[in-house]
Design an enzyme around this catalytic site. Sequence first.
Site, PDB file in Angstrom:
ATOM      1  N   ARG A 176       0.571 -10.365  -2.790  1.00 47.08           N
ATOM      2  CA  ARG A 176      -0.757  -9.904  -2.408  1.00 47.08           C
ATOM      3  C   ARG A 176      -1.638  -9.681  -3.639  1.00 47.08           C
ATOM      4  O   ARG A 176      -2.850  -9.672  -3.533  1.00 47.08           O
ATOM      5  CB  ARG A 176      -0.670  -8.564  -1.655  1.00 47.08           C
ATOM      6  CG  ARG A 176      -0.093  -8.663  -0.271  1.00 47.08           C
ATOM      7  CD  ARG A 176       0.071  -7.280   0.328  1.00 47.08           C
ATOM      8  NE  ARG A 176      -1.152  -6.511   0.404  1.00 47.08           N
ATOM      9  CZ  ARG A 176      -2.035  -6.605   1.385  1.00 47.08           C
ATOM     10  NH1 ARG A 176      -1.814  -7.435   2.388  1.00 47.08           N
ATOM     11  NH2 ARG A 176      -3.125  -5.873   1.386  1.00 47.08           N
ATOM     12  N   ARG A 180      -5.396 -13.422 -12.544  1.00 47.79           N
ATOM     13  CA  ARG A 180      -6.523 -14.330 -12.816  1.00 47.79           C
ATOM     14  C   ARG A 180      -6.739 -14.543 -14.301  1.00 47.79           C
ATOM     15  O   ARG A 180      -6.711 -13.587 -15.064  1.00 47.79           O
ATOM     16  CB  ARG A 180      -7.825 -13.739 -12.263  1.00 47.79           C
ATOM     17  CG  ARG A 180      -7.805 -13.578 -10.791  1.00 47.79           C
ATOM     18  CD  ARG A 180      -9.217 -13.648 -10.241  1.00 47.79           C
ATOM     19  NE  ARG A 180      -9.190 -13.207  -8.873  1.00 47.79           N
ATOM     20  CZ  ARG A 180      -9.516 -12.000  -8.485  1.00 47.79           C
ATOM     21  NH1 ARG A 180      -9.955 -11.115  -9.346  1.00 47.79           N
ATOM     22  NH2 ARG A 180      -9.449 -11.669  -7.215  1.00 47.79           N
ATOM     23  N   ARG A 257       6.585   2.770   6.607  1.00 50.04           N
ATOM     24  CA  ARG A 257       6.198   3.694   5.552  1.00 50.04           C
ATOM     25  C   ARG A 257       4.978   4.419   6.077  1.00 50.04           C
ATOM     26  O   ARG A 257       4.078   3.786   6.670  1.00 50.04           O
ATOM     27  CB  ARG A 257       5.849   2.876   4.303  1.00 50.04           C
ATOM     28  CG  ARG A 257       5.804   3.686   3.059  1.00 50.04           C
ATOM     29  CD  ARG A 257       7.162   4.060   2.559  1.00 50.04           C
ATOM     30  NE  ARG A 257       7.012   4.896   1.374  1.00 50.04           N
ATOM     31  CZ  ARG A 257       7.679   6.009   1.154  1.00 50.04           C
ATOM     32  NH1 ARG A 257       8.569   6.434   2.014  1.00 50.04           N
ATOM     33  NH2 ARG A 257       7.477   6.694   0.042  1.00 50.04           N
ATOM     34  N   ARG A 288      -2.977   6.841  -5.091  1.00 52.71           N
ATOM     35  CA  ARG A 288      -4.364   6.511  -5.447  1.00 52.71           C
ATOM     36  C   ARG A 288      -5.328   7.571  -4.949  1.00 52.71           C
ATOM     37  O   ARG A 288      -4.993   8.352  -4.055  1.00 52.71           O
ATOM     38  CB  ARG A 288      -4.757   5.131  -4.906  1.00 52.71           C
ATOM     39  CG  ARG A 288      -4.420   4.892  -3.451  1.00 52.71           C
ATOM     40  CD  ARG A 288      -4.640   3.418  -3.086  1.00 52.71           C
ATOM     41  NE  ARG A 288      -4.097   3.142  -1.756  1.00 52.71           N
ATOM     42  CZ  ARG A 288      -4.063   1.935  -1.197  1.00 52.71           C
ATOM     43  NH1 ARG A 288      -4.537   0.894  -1.838  1.00 52.71           N
ATOM     44  NH2 ARG A 288      -3.555   1.771   0.010  1.00 52.71           N
ATOM     45  N   GLU A 313      -3.901   9.890  -1.794  1.00 57.69           N
ATOM     46  CA  GLU A 313      -2.988   9.232  -0.844  1.00 57.69           C
ATOM     47  C   GLU A 313      -1.542   9.433  -1.296  1.00 57.69           C
ATOM     48  O   GLU A 313      -1.165   9.036  -2.400  1.00 57.69           O
ATOM     49  CB  GLU A 313      -3.345   7.745  -0.791  1.00 57.69           C
ATOM     50  CG  GLU A 313      -2.457   6.938   0.133  1.00 57.69           C
ATOM     51  CD  GLU A 313      -2.935   5.500   0.267  1.00 57.69           C
ATOM     52  OE1 GLU A 313      -4.164   5.238   0.277  1.00 57.69           O
ATOM     53  OE2 GLU A 313      -2.066   4.611   0.362  1.00 57.69           O
ATOM     54  N   TYR A 361       2.194  -6.773   7.990  1.00 54.16           N
ATOM     55  CA  TYR A 361       1.261  -6.137   7.057  1.00 54.16           C
ATOM     56  C   TYR A 361      -0.039  -6.948   7.099  1.00 54.16           C
ATOM     57  O   TYR A 361      -0.313  -7.725   6.197  1.00 54.16           O
ATOM     58  CB  TYR A 361       1.934  -6.200   5.690  1.00 54.16           C
ATOM     59  CG  TYR A 361       1.355  -5.438   4.525  1.00 54.16           C
ATOM     60  CD1 TYR A 361       0.124  -4.815   4.580  1.00 54.16           C
ATOM     61  CD2 TYR A 361       2.075  -5.347   3.343  1.00 54.16           C
ATOM     62  CE1 TYR A 361      -0.362  -4.125   3.480  1.00 54.16           C
ATOM     63  CE2 TYR A 361       1.601  -4.674   2.243  1.00 54.16           C
ATOM     64  CZ  TYR A 361       0.381  -4.066   2.319  1.00 54.16           C
ATOM     65  OH  TYR A 361      -0.085  -3.406   1.214  1.00 54.16           O
ATOM     66  N   ASP A 363      -4.080  -7.730   7.059  1.00 51.52           N
ATOM     67  CA  ASP A 363      -5.420  -7.294   6.707  1.00 51.52           C
ATOM     68  C   ASP A 363      -6.287  -7.429   7.964  1.00 51.52           C
ATOM     69  O   ASP A 363      -5.913  -8.113   8.917  1.00 51.52           O
ATOM     70  CB  ASP A 363      -5.980  -8.179   5.587  1.00 51.52           C
ATOM     71  CG  ASP A 363      -5.293  -7.906   4.249  1.00 51.52           C
ATOM     72  OD1 ASP A 363      -4.776  -6.791   4.083  1.00 51.52           O
ATOM     73  OD2 ASP A 363      -5.266  -8.804   3.391  1.00 51.52           O
TER      74      ASP A 363
HETATM   75  N1  UDP Z   1       0.858  -2.598  -6.463  1.00 49.82           N
HETATM   76  C1  UDP Z   1       1.275  -2.003  -7.646  1.00 49.82           C
HETATM   77  N2  UDP Z   1       0.348  -1.391  -8.439  1.00 49.82           N
HETATM   78  C2  UDP Z   1      -0.947  -1.321  -8.125  1.00 49.82           C
HETATM   79  C3  UDP Z   1      -1.384  -1.933  -6.925  1.00 49.82           C
HETATM   80  C4  UDP Z   1      -0.456  -2.554  -6.116  1.00 49.82           C
HETATM   81  O1  UDP Z   1       2.455  -2.000  -7.937  1.00 49.82           O
HETATM   82  O2  UDP Z   1      -1.736  -0.728  -8.887  1.00 49.82           O
HETATM   83  C5  UDP Z   1       1.887  -3.278  -5.632  1.00 49.82           C
HETATM   84  C6  UDP Z   1       2.529  -2.308  -4.641  1.00 49.82           C
HETATM   85  O3  UDP Z   1       3.887  -2.702  -4.474  1.00 49.82           O
HETATM   86  C7  UDP Z   1       1.751  -2.543  -3.360  1.00 49.82           C
HETATM   87  C8  UDP Z   1       1.463  -4.038  -3.432  1.00 49.82           C
HETATM   88  O4  UDP Z   1       1.279  -4.297  -4.829  1.00 49.82           O
HETATM   89  O5  UDP Z   1       2.506  -2.197  -2.219  1.00 49.82           O
HETATM   90  C9  UDP Z   1       0.245  -4.482  -2.637  1.00 49.82           C
HETATM   91  O6  UDP Z   1      -0.881  -3.795  -3.087  1.00 49.82           O
HETATM   92  P1  UDP Z   1      -2.258  -3.701  -2.267  1.00 49.82           P
HETATM   93  O7  UDP Z   1      -3.267  -3.093  -3.164  1.00 49.82           O
HETATM   94  O8  UDP Z   1      -2.526  -5.022  -1.656  1.00 49.82           O
HETATM   95  O9  UDP Z   1      -1.832  -2.664  -1.129  1.00 49.82           O
HETATM   96  P2  UDP Z   1      -2.662  -1.979   0.048  1.00 49.82           P
HETATM   97  O10 UDP Z   1      -4.055  -1.735  -0.448  1.00 49.82           O
HETATM   98  O11 UDP Z   1      -2.579  -2.881   1.223  1.00 49.82           O
HETATM   99  O12 UDP Z   1      -1.904  -0.704   0.263  1.00 49.82           O
END
Ligand code: UDP
Length: 382
Positions: A176, A180, A257, A288, A313, A361, A363
Amino acid sequence: MGQVDAIVAGAGIWGCTVARVLAENGRKVLVLEKRPHVGGNVRCETDPETGIEVHTYGSHIFHTHIDRVWDFVRRFVEFNGYQHKVLARHAGKTYFLPLGLALVNQFYGLDLKPSELPDFIAAEAGRGTRPCVPANFEEQAIAFIGKPLYDAFIREYTRKQWGTDPRNLGADIIKRLPVRASYDINYYSDYRQGIPLTGYNSLFDRLLDHPNISVECNVDWLEWRHQAPSTKHQAPVFYSGPIDALFGYKFGPLPWRSLRFERECLPLADFQGTSVVNYTDADVPFTRIHEFKHYHPENAAVMAAPSTIICCEYPQTWKLGDEPYYPVDTPESRERLALYTAEAAKVPGLVVGGRLGEYRYYDIDRSIDRALETASGWMSTN
Ligand code: UDP
């Protein structure tokens, strides 16, 4: 509503989209929602004092590259053009995600050019010296970005997010996250992106605003089906609740989760200068902080207001009865899901979908796309 051609059980994004498509094709639809409101986890509330749109179940940013989804949603709402950026706090410094030139150059103290980044990352990742097919999340992540970046930004965040060692997780989740070779710090690669100008709730209200749709909240279809009048009871059902709950968890519960949010209103115009900051180190217990006013930069009054709403969170272990957020993808959960899916396929007139129903999962855009596909497929044979 007298005659009912279909019941939609669960008014999240998948259910509301299915209901709308069926209604526009002349079917009378009864939508039953067990919560007091429609919208599932995309539901928002407007804080009465500050006017800030708070994402009750965590930040949701609409983004898509699917034409028909984009065309569909814009029939109901206009988007504000917000482009999502995520920052990361690590070892006392702030970095721009995703993994690209901004982050890599700051982290390593380099000045790499776009053409130099792929080789640099490949060398860091030791490509060619590692197993060809990564077996788990950690192997996949190190093969993507190398160990130093993995250790700084991924390992501990992932451990907090999923409550387990990343070696126990499937490789797919990390895909995901884009890498880049540019300074593009847009978190998503989809340029069609934004937050509804009139708020997310208006999207649901408008989807369901159709003469062929009636909505009843505070009704759990799983209970209602046992007492419903037989004419309604026999209508086909589009169910988007948890698939294991549908069968009384007879093969055991599918693991999720969960999340806990701690919300605070602060007497500050701006707390962190952006909507989401990830905390990637182990010593911070949450993953976060969301600051919701930044989702509506077009709203000058809210932006200038002397207060802001933030939300920390905290990922949580899930147990039956808790709010399910993320399906936990393991070989065991996949096996269990297959048992439930096979069971659902045997029930005549039942269609199961959405994040909870499919245990995926998704979007927002994928959920809408699946709903469009499911509803039109169903109508071609019914
Ligand atoms: N992830 C990480 N560090 C970050 C952001 C994401 O390790 O700073 C990993 C983490 O395992 C997460 C996955 O990447 O579950 C997908 O992140 P995304 O931001 O897509 O998650 P969402 O916003 O859907 O919770």
